[in-house]
Design a protein around this motif. Structure first.
Motif, PDB file in Angstrom:
ATOM      1  N   SER A   1       0.846  -1.190   0.000  1.00  0.00           N
ATOM      2  CA  SER A   1       0.000   0.000   0.000  1.00  0.00           C
ATOM      3  C   SER A   1       0.880   1.238   0.000  1.00  0.00           C
ATOM      4  CB  SER A   1      -0.928  -0.027   1.222  1.00  0.00           C
ATOM      5  OG  SER A   1      -1.926   0.967   1.121  1.00  0.00           O
ATOM      6  N   GLY A   2       0.259   2.386   0.211  1.00  0.00           N
ATOM      7  CA  GLY A   2       0.974   3.649   0.144  1.00  0.00           C
ATOM      8  C   GLY A   2       1.827   3.922   1.361  1.00  0.00           C
ATOM      9  N   PHE A   3       2.334   5.126   1.432  1.00  0.00           N
ATOM     10  CA  PHE A   3       3.285   5.523   2.470  1.00  0.00           C
ATOM     11  C   PHE A   3       2.640   6.371   3.563  1.00  0.00           C
ATOM     12  CE2 PHE A   3       5.717   4.212  -1.043  1.00  0.00           C
ATOM     13  CZ  PHE A   3       7.009   3.941  -0.641  1.00  0.00           C
ATOM     14  N   ALA A   4       1.365   6.721   3.389  1.00  0.00           N
ATOM     15  CA  ALA A   4       0.740   7.691   4.280  1.00  0.00           C
ATOM     16  C   ALA A   4       0.667   7.210   5.728  1.00  0.00           C
ATOM     17  CB  ALA A   4      -0.659   8.048   3.782  1.00  0.00           C
ATOM     18  N   ALA A   5       0.551   5.897   5.917  1.00  0.00           N
ATOM     19  CA  ALA A   5       0.440   5.370   7.280  1.00  0.00           C
ATOM     20  C   ALA A   5       1.798   5.195   7.952  1.00  0.00           C
ATOM     21  CB  ALA A   5      -0.306   4.026   7.259  1.00  0.00           C
ATOM     22  N   ARG A   6       2.877   5.461   7.219  1.00  0.00           N
ATOM     23  CA  ARG A   6       4.215   5.272   7.760  1.00  0.00           C
ATOM     24  C   ARG A   6       4.678   6.494   8.541  1.00  0.00           C
ATOM     25  NH1 ARG A   6       5.266  -0.176   7.018  1.00  0.00           N
ATOM     26  NH2 ARG A   6       4.164  -0.786   5.126  1.00  0.00           N
ATOM     27  N   GLU A   7       5.542   6.251   9.497  1.00  0.00           N
ATOM     28  CA  GLU A   7       6.185   7.363  10.179  1.00  0.00           C
ATOM     29  C   GLU A   7       7.124   8.063   9.198  1.00  0.00           C
ATOM     30  OE1 GLU A   7       5.708   8.574  13.210  1.00  0.00           O
ATOM     31  OE2 GLU A   7       4.111   7.105  13.544  1.00  0.00           O
ATOM     32  N   PRO A   8       7.139   9.379   9.204  1.00  0.00           N
ATOM     33  CA  PRO A   8       8.006  10.097   8.263  1.00  0.00           C
ATOM     34  C   PRO A   8       9.464   9.658   8.322  1.00  0.00           C
ATOM     35  CG  PRO A   8       6.473  11.619   9.295  1.00  0.00           C
ATOM     36  CD  PRO A   8       6.289  10.291   9.991  1.00  0.00           C
ATOM     37  N   ALA A   9       9.924   9.243   9.495  1.00  0.00           N
ATOM     38  CA  ALA A   9      11.334   8.885   9.655  1.00  0.00           C
ATOM     39  C   ALA A   9      11.726   7.642   8.858  1.00  0.00           C
ATOM     40  CB  ALA A   9      11.650   8.655  11.136  1.00  0.00           C
ATOM     41  N   VAL A  10      10.755   6.802   8.467  1.00  0.00           N
ATOM     42  CA  VAL A  10      11.093   5.564   7.758  1.00  0.00           C
ATOM     43  C   VAL A  10      10.874   5.672   6.252  1.00  0.00           C
ATOM     44  CG1 VAL A  10      10.465   4.245   9.815  1.00  0.00           C
ATOM     45  CG2 VAL A  10       8.822   4.439   7.927  1.00  0.00           C
ATOM     46  N   ILE A  11      10.365   6.800   5.777  1.00  0.00           N
ATOM     47  CA  ILE A  11      10.023   6.928   4.371  1.00  0.00           C
ATOM     48  C   ILE A  11      11.243   6.695   3.473  1.00  0.00           C
ATOM     49  CG2 ILE A  11       9.215   8.505   2.581  1.00  0.00           C
ATOM     50  CD1 ILE A  11       7.007   7.511   4.420  1.00  0.00           C
ATOM     51  N   ALA A  12      12.355   7.355   3.782  1.00  0.00           N
ATOM     52  CA  ALA A  12      13.549   7.211   2.945  1.00  0.00           C
ATOM     53  C   ALA A  12      14.029   5.762   2.916  1.00  0.00           C
ATOM     54  CB  ALA A  12      14.658   8.138   3.438  1.00  0.00           C
ATOM     55  N   ASP A  13      14.000   5.089   4.065  1.00  0.00           N
ATOM     56  CA  ASP A  13      14.414   3.688   4.115  1.00  0.00           C
ATOM     57  C   ASP A  13      13.478   2.809   3.291  1.00  0.00           C
ATOM     58  OD1 ASP A  13      16.559   4.263   5.729  1.00  0.00           O
ATOM     59  OD2 ASP A  13      15.518   3.763   7.600  1.00  0.00           O
ATOM     60  N   PHE A  14      12.201   3.128   3.314  1.00  0.00           N
ATOM     61  CA  PHE A  14      11.239   2.319   2.568  1.00  0.00           C
ATOM     62  C   PHE A  14      11.441   2.490   1.057  1.00  0.00           C
ATOM     63  CE2 PHE A  14       6.486   0.915   2.720  1.00  0.00           C
ATOM     64  CZ  PHE A  14       6.870  -0.366   2.332  1.00  0.00           C
ATOM     65  N   VAL A  15      11.690   3.723   0.623  1.00  0.00           N
ATOM     66  CA  VAL A  15      11.968   3.947  -0.793  1.00  0.00           C
ATOM     67  C   VAL A  15      13.244   3.202  -1.206  1.00  0.00           C
ATOM     68  CG1 VAL A  15      12.545   5.676  -2.544  1.00  0.00           C
ATOM     69  CG2 VAL A  15      10.760   6.158  -0.867  1.00  0.00           C
ATOM     70  N   LYS A  16      14.272   3.291  -0.377  1.00  0.00           N
ATOM     71  CA  LYS A  16      15.528   2.587  -0.672  1.00  0.00           C
ATOM     72  C   LYS A  16      15.310   1.089  -0.726  1.00  0.00           C
ATOM     73  CE  LYS A  16      20.369   2.150   0.750  1.00  0.00           C
ATOM     74  NZ  LYS A  16      20.373   0.682   0.659  1.00  0.00           N
ATOM     75  N   LEU A  17      14.430   0.549   0.103  1.00  0.00           N
ATOM     76  CA  LEU A  17      14.145  -0.880   0.085  1.00  0.00           C
ATOM     77  C   LEU A  17      13.621  -1.314  -1.286  1.00  0.00           C
ATOM     78  CD1 LEU A  17      13.851  -3.640   1.427  1.00  0.00           C
ATOM     79  CD2 LEU A  17      11.638  -2.889   2.338  1.00  0.00           C
ATOM     80  N   HIS A  18      12.784  -0.491  -1.918  1.00  0.00           N
ATOM     81  CA  HIS A  18      12.308  -0.792  -3.260  1.00  0.00           C
ATOM     82  C   HIS A  18      13.508  -0.981  -4.216  1.00  0.00           C
ATOM     83  CE1 HIS A  18       8.507   0.613  -1.614  1.00  0.00           C
ATOM     84  NE2 HIS A  18       7.878   0.357  -2.749  1.00  0.00           N
ATOM     85  N   ALA A  19      14.465  -0.068  -4.123  1.00  0.00           N
ATOM     86  CA  ALA A  19      15.654  -0.165  -4.992  1.00  0.00           C
ATOM     87  C   ALA A  19      16.476  -1.397  -4.673  1.00  0.00           C
ATOM     88  CB  ALA A  19      16.491   1.105  -4.846  1.00  0.00           C
ATOM     89  N   ASP A  20      16.632  -1.707  -3.395  1.00  0.00           N
ATOM     90  CA  ASP A  20      17.428  -2.863  -2.980  1.00  0.00           C
ATOM     91  C   ASP A  20      16.807  -4.166  -3.482  1.00  0.00           C
ATOM     92  OD1 ASP A  20      19.187  -1.191  -1.691  1.00  0.00           O
ATOM     93  OD2 ASP A  20      18.339  -1.513   0.310  1.00  0.00           O
ATOM     94  N   VAL A  21      15.471  -4.266  -3.440  1.00  0.00           N
ATOM     95  CA  VAL A  21      14.799  -5.464  -3.939  1.00  0.00           C
ATOM     96  C   VAL A  21      14.990  -5.579  -5.447  1.00  0.00           C
ATOM     97  CG1 VAL A  21      12.561  -6.598  -4.237  1.00  0.00           C
ATOM     98  CG2 VAL A  21      13.111  -5.491  -2.065  1.00  0.00           C
ATOM     99  N   ALA A  22      14.866  -4.485  -6.165  1.00  0.00           N
ATOM    100  CA  ALA A  22      15.078  -4.517  -7.610  1.00  0.00           C
ATOM    101  C   ALA A  22      16.498  -4.969  -7.949  1.00  0.00           C
ATOM    102  CB  ALA A  22      14.812  -3.144  -8.203  1.00  0.00           C
ATOM    103  N   LEU A  23      17.486  -4.464  -7.217  1.00  0.00           N
ATOM    104  CA  LEU A  23      18.866  -4.868  -7.437  1.00  0.00           C
ATOM    105  C   LEU A  23      19.063  -6.368  -7.179  1.00  0.00           C
ATOM    106  CD1 LEU A  23      20.887  -1.898  -5.893  1.00  0.00           C
ATOM    107  CD2 LEU A  23      20.995  -2.685  -8.256  1.00  0.00           C
ATOM    108  N   ALA A  24      18.417  -6.861  -6.139  1.00  0.00           N
ATOM    109  CA  ALA A  24      18.539  -8.279  -5.807  1.00  0.00           C
ATOM    110  C   ALA A  24      17.936  -9.153  -6.916  1.00  0.00           C
ATOM    111  CB  ALA A  24      17.833  -8.565  -4.477  1.00  0.00           C
ATOM    112  N   CYS A  25      16.885  -8.686  -7.545  1.00  0.00           N
ATOM    113  CA  CYS A  25      16.269  -9.435  -8.638  1.00  0.00           C
ATOM    114  C   CYS A  25      17.144  -9.442  -9.885  1.00  0.00           C
ATOM    115  CB  CYS A  25      14.909  -8.833  -9.005  1.00  0.00           C
ATOM    116  SG  CYS A  25      13.618  -9.065  -7.781  1.00  0.00           S
ATOM    117  N   GLU A  26      17.927  -8.401 -10.069  1.00  0.00           N
ATOM    118  CA  GLU A  26      18.725  -8.252 -11.278  1.00  0.00           C
ATOM    119  C   GLU A  26      20.125  -8.823 -11.150  1.00  0.00           C
ATOM    120  OE1 GLU A  26      16.521  -4.039 -12.522  1.00  0.00           O
ATOM    121  OE2 GLU A  26      18.582  -4.056 -11.747  1.00  0.00           O
TER     122      GLU A  26
END
Length: 314
Positions: A288-313
């Motif tokens: 789902s979206g990011f609205a329910a997340r604490e602002p402090a974790v937003i950057a880490d969550f976005v980076k996690l998307h990139a890390d998963v993509a890298l792991a797939c590639e």
């Protein structure tokens, strides 16, 4: 977990709303972490009941979609001027589909007869206004429809995909989608909420597939991306079997929301491996979206998307 490489570069879809970040911060963060993998830059506001409450209160001018779209387009323009963006970068206008919107009304609001129908018709006209008023919309905008699956499932009980409730919702969403010119991509997000007590079951995959198929049959234009949320706990590959009922058009992209901050790359890769037994290629997203997340974790969550993509590639 090691997987065979995906047949194409992994694409990322950010489902949605970023709390307590201004639009320029959001776009800089997305560009820095995701770059060309990102399908569309997200809406620069939290899309919730406040917009609907404004409309229900009769202040249609303040609720204008063109005002919201302009903010995102301006942020995209600023990013283009600051860095070299890839061709085709687009900003998102996210729309909450009309479903039992009278529940958002405050006691002092006047009643609106057939509020869902009236709001849906207004949204359709607003899309036309966005296209007319914002010259860059055709080249720089994408539209995301947040289809409130969890709300529909709770209201409809065991008959989520069929019946009067889903018919009315699909009629409104079809009209909204068909008002979007073919030059503007449309994404549909099956919104199962985040952290709000809705547990996705295999039977819900059946209903989401059926709703998607019925929506695509009704729409004149294409749906560019379909986002299906995936729960944290997936026992085996059979969990994804109901999604084989999806009848996606050849030009439509499946996106599975299986990235969870709680179990990181390892958990995402486990769910990806199970999903790929039936679907060799799909875009990646969070549930789902990011609205329910604490602002402090937003950057880490976005980076996690990139890390998963890298792991797939890798």
């Amino acid at each position: 977990m090691v997987l065979d490489r995906f047949p194409a570069s992994i694409r990322i879809h950010l489902v949605g709303d970023f709390p307590l970040h201004n639009e320029h911060e959001i776009y800089k963060l997305c560009h820095a972490e995701l770059g060309a993998r990102l399908l569309y830059y997200p809406d620069t506001r939290v899309v919730d009941g406040d917009h609907i409450r404004t409309w229900l209160a009769g202040d249609h001018e303040a609720a204008r979609l063109s005002n919201q779209a302009r903010n995102s387009l301006n942020a995209l323009k600023a990013l283009k001027e600051a860095v070299g963006l890839q061709s085709g970068a687009r900003a998102t206008l996210s729309i909450l589909a009309p479903f039992r919107i009278s529940r958002f009304a405050r006691p002092e609001h006047p009643g609106v007869p057939d509020a869902d129908g009236a709001y849906g018709a207004w949204l359709t006209k607003e899309i036309e206004r966005v296209v007319t008023e914002l010259a860059s919309s055709s080249a720089d905008l994408a539209v995301q429809i947040k289809l409130p699956f969890a709300d529909l499932a709770e209201a409809a009980g065991t008959d989520t995909a069929n019946g009067t409730l889903s018919d009315a919702l699909l009629d409104s969403v079809t009209n909204i989608i068909d008002a979007v010119p073919e030059t503007i991509p449309v994404a549909v997000h099956m919104n199962c909420r985040d952290g709000a007590g809705f547990k996705i079951q295999p039977m819900h995959f059946v209903d989401m597939a059926e709703l998607s198929n019925r929506l695509q049959e009704r729409c004149v234009r294409r749906i560019d991306l379909l986002h299906i949320p995936v729960p944290l706990v997936v026992s085996d590959e059979s969990f994804f079997a109901p999604l084989r009922r999806l009848a996606l058009r050849s030009e439509s992209r499946l996106c599975l929301g299986l990235i969870h901050l709680s179990d990181g790359v390892e958990g995402a890769m486990r769910r990806i491996a199970l999903a790929r037994t039936g679907f060799p290629e799909f875009a990646l997203a969070a549930r789902s979206g990011f609205a329910a997340r604490e602002p402090a974790v937003i950057a880490d969550f976005v980076k996690l998307h990139a890390d998963v993509a890298l792991a797939c590639e890798s």
